[in-house]
Design a protein around this motif. Structure first.
Motif, PDB file in Angstrom:
ATOM      1  N   ARG A 181      -0.286   0.827  -9.459  1.00 56.48           N
ATOM      2  CA  ARG A 181      -1.726   0.835 -10.642  1.00 56.48           C
ATOM      3  C   ARG A 181      -1.851   1.486 -12.420  1.00 56.48           C
ATOM      4  O   ARG A 181      -2.200   1.591 -13.237  1.00 56.48           O
ATOM      5  CB  ARG A 181      -3.284   1.570 -10.006  1.00 56.48           C
ATOM      6  CG  ARG A 181      -3.771   0.932  -8.893  1.00 56.48           C
ATOM      7  CD  ARG A 181      -4.841   1.397  -8.251  1.00 56.48           C
ATOM      8  NE  ARG A 181      -5.093   0.802  -7.249  1.00 56.48           N
ATOM      9  CZ  ARG A 181      -5.954   1.294  -5.705  1.00 56.48           C
ATOM     10  NH1 ARG A 181      -5.196   2.251  -5.261  1.00 56.48           N
ATOM     11  NH2 ARG A 181      -6.336   0.601  -5.154  1.00 56.48           N
ATOM     12  N   LYS A 219      -7.803  -3.956  -6.068  1.00 56.29           N
ATOM     13  CA  LYS A 219      -8.732  -3.963  -5.346  1.00 56.29           C
ATOM     14  C   LYS A 219      -7.751  -4.570  -3.556  1.00 56.29           C
ATOM     15  O   LYS A 219      -7.900  -5.849  -4.065  1.00 56.29           O
ATOM     16  CB  LYS A 219      -9.878  -3.850  -5.291  1.00 56.29           C
ATOM     17  CG  LYS A 219     -11.043  -3.221  -5.975  1.00 56.29           C
ATOM     18  CD  LYS A 219     -11.730  -3.435  -6.164  1.00 56.29           C
ATOM     19  CE  LYS A 219     -12.357  -2.413  -7.100  1.00 56.29           C
ATOM     20  NZ  LYS A 219     -13.979  -2.426  -7.399  1.00 56.29           N
ATOM     21  N   GLY A 271      -0.732   5.511   0.769  1.00 51.05           N
ATOM     22  CA  GLY A 271      -1.409   4.530  -0.561  1.00 51.05           C
ATOM     23  C   GLY A 271      -0.832   4.939  -2.090  1.00 51.05           C
ATOM     24  O   GLY A 271      -0.467   4.647  -3.013  1.00 51.05           O
ATOM     25  N   CYS A 272       0.649   5.416  -2.012  1.00 52.09           N
ATOM     26  CA  CYS A 272       1.526   5.868  -3.204  1.00 52.09           C
ATOM     27  C   CYS A 272       1.890   4.601  -3.447  1.00 52.09           C
ATOM     28  O   CYS A 272       2.156   4.949  -5.272  1.00 52.09           O
ATOM     29  CB  CYS A 272       2.883   6.543  -2.200  1.00 52.09           C
ATOM     30  SG  CYS A 272       3.855   6.014  -1.640  1.00 52.09           S
ATOM     31  N   LYS A 273       2.317   3.468  -3.073  1.00 54.70           N
ATOM     32  CA  LYS A 273       2.761   2.652  -4.092  1.00 54.70           C
ATOM     33  C   LYS A 273       2.269   1.463  -4.640  1.00 54.70           C
ATOM     34  O   LYS A 273       2.184   1.451  -5.535  1.00 54.70           O
ATOM     35  CB  LYS A 273       3.540   0.947  -2.222  1.00 54.70           C
ATOM     36  CG  LYS A 273       4.418   1.670  -2.151  1.00 54.70           C
ATOM     37  CD  LYS A 273       5.837   2.743  -2.735  1.00 54.70           C
ATOM     38  CE  LYS A 273       7.790   2.420  -2.432  1.00 54.70           C
ATOM     39  NZ  LYS A 273       8.155   3.014  -3.556  1.00 54.70           N
ATOM     40  N   ILE A 274       0.689   1.358  -3.866  1.00 56.33           N
ATOM     41  CA  ILE A 274      -0.133   1.060  -4.628  1.00 56.33           C
ATOM     42  C   ILE A 274      -0.808   1.397  -6.178  1.00 56.33           C
ATOM     43  O   ILE A 274      -1.280   1.295  -7.209  1.00 56.33           O
ATOM     44  CB  ILE A 274      -1.132   0.380  -4.037  1.00 56.33           C
ATOM     45  CG1 ILE A 274      -2.356   0.155  -4.325  1.00 56.33           C
ATOM     46  CG2 ILE A 274      -1.942   1.588  -3.489  1.00 56.33           C
ATOM     47  CD1 ILE A 274      -1.799  -2.005  -4.737  1.00 56.33           C
ATOM     48  N   ASN A 275      -0.607   2.716  -5.251  1.00 55.42           N
ATOM     49  CA  ASN A 275      -1.430   3.791  -6.509  1.00 55.42           C
ATOM     50  C   ASN A 275       0.030   3.640  -7.921  1.00 55.42           C
ATOM     51  O   ASN A 275      -0.194   4.033  -8.920  1.00 55.42           O
ATOM     52  CB  ASN A 275      -1.229   5.626  -6.365  1.00 55.42           C
ATOM     53  CG  ASN A 275      -2.811   5.440  -5.584  1.00 55.42           C
ATOM     54  OD1 ASN A 275      -3.986   5.111  -5.775  1.00 55.42           O
ATOM     55  ND2 ASN A 275      -2.975   6.384  -4.222  1.00 55.42           N
ATOM     56  N   ILE A 285       0.824  -0.792   0.035  1.00 55.19           N
ATOM     57  CA  ILE A 285       0.138  -0.159  -0.046  1.00 55.19           C
ATOM     58  C   ILE A 285       0.757   1.621  -0.130  1.00 55.19           C
ATOM     59  O   ILE A 285       0.317   2.160  -0.193  1.00 55.19           O
ATOM     60  CB  ILE A 285      -1.121  -0.136   1.070  1.00 55.19           C
ATOM     61  CG1 ILE A 285      -1.825  -1.130   0.896  1.00 55.19           C
ATOM     62  CG2 ILE A 285      -1.607   1.252   1.396  1.00 55.19           C
ATOM     63  CD1 ILE A 285      -2.554  -1.242   2.088  1.00 55.19           C
TER      64      ILE A 285
END
Length: 325
Positions: free
Chosen positions: A272, A280, A265-269, A261
């Motif tokens: 993506r 998700k 949320g920088c890593k998951i973004n 994450i």
């Protein structure tokens, strides 16, 4: 420096003096040719071109040649490399009636810059072909486990140098967007770049296997092999009636989900954005030590997302005191 104008009337002598890095894919025999006996040839290329020329180590049949310097330095290096390959091919065809084939080089370009290189309706790449006389082809697919594409350039050494000049101008005008995952050639069959992560107690768990997973590049229309899915605990499920979009699920331990994450949320973004997949992460379930991660998208997007997730897991497990054998 203004290079936003069209470059058809420019020549390498007028190239903008900025530092660039160009990477190429070469086979072992070609690398041997530019290295020369005791490294004499590559030493001469470096001295006469003024460019830094480095060749990757490793047991892979493919090697990465990195050329760094001003645009002028890079063009000189390419011209020298092209002439060396031309000499080699002429020598190989000295007693043959078969025409000597053109010199061919494979450049590595971030996929995010390839659109600018092609141009609207193919206009830019057509212009480069007409102005330089070189053949230039941009691969449709990204190189395995990367966000880069191969750009194949063929022609005389002079035509290739002119073509590389125009490619440099495009790269300067249109910098890469987002993170770039560089291409790394696979090692030769029978060798391995990494082994299992072993903790102090010698415990080898599914968690560590998952962290070491190297997801292969998945071509359109294919799915993750069942054997690989079983080995690494990946459950797959294709959405019915939709052949272009698929869904894959990963199970990741709670203690590692934070590294996926990232802060805010920088890593998951980032994952993506780089992969183009929808990702998700399910909420924590009472009594469960794992979190469910659902990845939806094209096979290529899913493959890239899995690769990026497992790279994060590898880094995290290594930082927890794992030893790579």
């Amino acid at each position: 420096m203004d290079i936003s104008m069209t470059t058809e009337n420019k020549v390498p002598g007028e190239a903008p003096s900025v530092t660039l890095t160009i990477r190429l894919i070469m086979q072992g025999k070609d690398v041997g040719s530019i290295i020369g006996k005791k490294g004499d040839t590559i030493k001469r290329f470096r001295e006469e071109s003024g460019a830094r020329i480095n060749i990757s180590d490793g047991s892979s049949p493919e090697r990465i040649v990195t050329i760094t310097g001003s645009t002028e330095n890079i063009l000189k290096a390419f011209n020298m490399i092209g002439k060396k390959f031309e000499e080699d091919m002429k020598a190989a065809h000295v007693n043959s009636s078969v025409p000597v084939p053109p010199v061919t080089l494979r450049l590595i370009v971030p996929a995010s810059q390839c659109g600018s290189l092609i141009g609207k309706g193919g206009s830019k790449i057509k212009e480069i072909r007409e102005v330089t006389g070189a053949s230039i082809q941009v691969a449709g697919d990204m190189l395995p486990n990367s966000t880069e594409r191969a750009v194949t350039v063929s022609g005389t050494p002079d035509a290739i140098s002119q073509c590389v000049y125009h490619i440099c101008c495009v790269m300067l005008e249109s910098p890469p967007k987002g993170a770039t995952i560089p291409y790394k050639p696979r090692p030769a069959s029978g060798t391995s770049t990494s082994g299992p992560v072993v903790f102090a107690g010698g415990q080898l768990t599914k968690l560590h296997q998952l962290a070491l997973q190297q997801t292969p590049y998945i071509t359109p229309g294919t799915t993750l092999p069942a054997a690989l899915a079983t080995q690494f605990g990946v459950q797959t499920a294709s959405q019915p009636g939709n052949h272009s979009s698929q869904t894959h699920e990963l199970t990741i331990p709670n203690e590692l989900i934070g590294c996926i994450i990232g802060k805010g949320g920088c890593k998951i973004n980032e994952i993506r954005q780089c992969s183009g997949a929808t990702i998700k992460i399910a909420g924590m379930q009472e009594g469960s030590t794992d979190r469910q991660v659902t990845i939806t998208g094209t096979p290529e997007a899913i493959s890239m997302a899995q690769f990026l997730i497992n790279t994060r897991l590898r880094e995290e497990v290594s930082g927890m005191g794992g030893l790579v054998l």
